[in-house]
Design a protein around this motif. Structure first.
Motif, PDB file in Angstrom:
ATOM      1  N   PRO A  43       0.808  -1.226   0.000  1.00 56.41           N
ATOM      2  CA  PRO A  43       0.000   0.000   0.000  1.00 56.41           C
ATOM      3  C   PRO A  43       0.837   1.270   0.000  1.00 56.41           C
ATOM      4  O   PRO A  43       0.506   2.240  -0.697  1.00 56.41           O
ATOM      5  CB  PRO A  43      -0.843  -0.135   1.279  1.00 56.41           C
ATOM      6  CG  PRO A  43      -0.959  -1.601   1.500  1.00 56.41           C
ATOM      7  CD  PRO A  43       0.385  -2.148   1.084  1.00 56.41           C
ATOM      8  N   ALA A  44       1.926   1.289   0.762  1.00 56.59           N
ATOM      9  CA  ALA A  44       2.785   2.477   0.792  1.00 56.59           C
ATOM     10  C   ALA A  44       3.457   2.694  -0.553  1.00 56.59           C
ATOM     11  O   ALA A  44       3.615   3.840  -1.007  1.00 56.59           O
ATOM     12  CB  ALA A  44       3.833   2.335   1.895  1.00 56.59           C
ATOM     13  N   ASP A  47       0.881   4.029  -2.915  1.00 57.27           N
ATOM     14  CA  ASP A  47       0.624   5.430  -2.564  1.00 57.27           C
ATOM     15  C   ASP A  47       1.724   6.329  -3.105  1.00 57.27           C
ATOM     16  O   ASP A  47       1.464   7.441  -3.583  1.00 57.27           O
ATOM     17  CB  ASP A  47       0.512   5.576  -1.049  1.00 57.27           C
ATOM     18  CG  ASP A  47       0.212   7.010  -0.639  1.00 57.27           C
ATOM     19  OD1 ASP A  47      -0.882   7.503  -0.966  1.00 57.27           O
ATOM     20  OD2 ASP A  47       1.066   7.649   0.006  1.00 57.27           O
ATOM     21  N   ALA A  50       1.140   6.864  -6.669  1.00 57.14           N
ATOM     22  CA  ALA A  50       0.058   7.832  -6.828  1.00 57.14           C
ATOM     23  C   ALA A  50       0.562   9.255  -6.587  1.00 57.14           C
ATOM     24  O   ALA A  50       0.143  10.192  -7.283  1.00 57.14           O
ATOM     25  CB  ALA A  50      -1.081   7.495  -5.873  1.00 57.14           C
ATOM     26  N   GLN A  51       1.465   9.430  -5.611  1.00 56.44           N
ATOM     27  CA  GLN A  51       2.033  10.758  -5.367  1.00 56.44           C
ATOM     28  C   GLN A  51       2.774  11.279  -6.600  1.00 56.44           C
ATOM     29  O   GLN A  51       2.824  12.489  -6.834  1.00 56.44           O
ATOM     30  CB  GLN A  51       3.002  10.708  -4.184  1.00 56.44           C
ATOM     31  CG  GLN A  51       2.359  10.530  -2.826  1.00 56.44           C
ATOM     32  CD  GLN A  51       3.407  10.510  -1.732  1.00 56.44           C
ATOM     33  OE1 GLN A  51       4.248  11.397  -1.639  1.00 56.44           O
ATOM     34  NE2 GLN A  51       3.363   9.484  -0.893  1.00 56.44           N
TER      35      GLN A  51
END
Length: 245
Positions: A43-44, A47, A50-51
């Motif tokens: 998940p990190a 993320d 996505a950033q």
């Protein structure tokens, strides 16, 4: 995990307490991940993609520098979420896909044995999910070139930490992903032989091979602080023979 750190215009570090992950920009708004952290890190990593403006499917390649759990631990989850292809050094493929048990490191040095105990206790205390093995789509060998990157990437077989450990050398960017062949101290001013090797003599030879590379200014280590400039001098000053003894 700390914030995403930009190392070069096309490379970012996602720091974890154990086993940093690097994201590399690919053509057409894609990304590659160099290593995947412990189980539960997906998940990190998504993320972080996505950033950078990418959807999960923008993660197209996962390059595993070796088979240890803090490097390949989230590969299966990332493949499930993104469809990314997994690349790894050929001798480590059976340990990554789970068809053979991973070789155990030589922990005969007391300092190394103590450090290993602290690291494993810390991982256990965090309670990561169980490791899921994953298939490897492409087995890499010494001298191979990676397709689909923004610049040439040379694969170097650097055994010793594990039988199939690899490094990635990007000579145009003068950048090196050494895997655990090289670590740094907490200040990032000393290069160290990565600990927990299955064959210390071969690990030392691999360290020396990487030190001898001409086109390296930046070293993106998985443990410690990246060497962001002047890497040749830092590597030349290293004394790996005395590390962890």
């Amino acid at each position: 995990m700390d914030k995403l750190l930009q190392i070069t215009p096309n490379v970012w570090q996602l720091p974890f307490l154990v086993g940093h992950v690097y994201l590399v920009a690919l053509p057409d708004d894609g990304y590659a991940a160099v290593d995947t952290g412990l189980p539960g890190s997906a998940p990190a990593i998504l993320d972080a993609v996505a950033q950078l403006g990418g959807r999960p499917e923008a993660l197209r390649q996962i390059v595993l520098t070796h088979c240890h759990v803090d490097h390949m631990g989230s590969a299966a989850d990332l493949v499930a979420a993104t469809g990314a292809r997994v690349l790894a050094g050929a001798p480590d493929v059976p340990y990554i896909d789970g068809t053979r048990p991973e070789p155990r490191p030589d922990l005969s040095a007391p300092a190394e044995r103590a450090l290993h105990g602290r690291v494993m206790a810390g991982i256990a205390a965090d309670g990561p999910p169980p490791l899921r093995h994953t298939e490897v789509d492409l087995a890499l060998h010494d001298g191979d070139a990676l397709d689909g990157w923004l610049e040439p990437v040379r694969v170097l077989h650097v055994p010793g930490h594990t039988p199939g450990a690899i490094a990635l050398h990007l000579p145009e960017s003068r950048l090196l992903f050494p895997g655990d062949a090289i670590a740094t101290d907490p200040a990032g001013i000393r290069a160290l032989l990565g600990p927990f090797n299955v064959d210390r003599a071969r690990a030392l030879a691999s360290f020396r091979r990487l030190v001898a590379l001409d086109d390296v200014d930046t070293v993106c280590v998985p443990h410690g602080v990246p060497i962001r400039s002047g890497a040749r001098a830092v590597l030349a000053a290293a004394t790996p023979e005395t590390d962890w003894s």
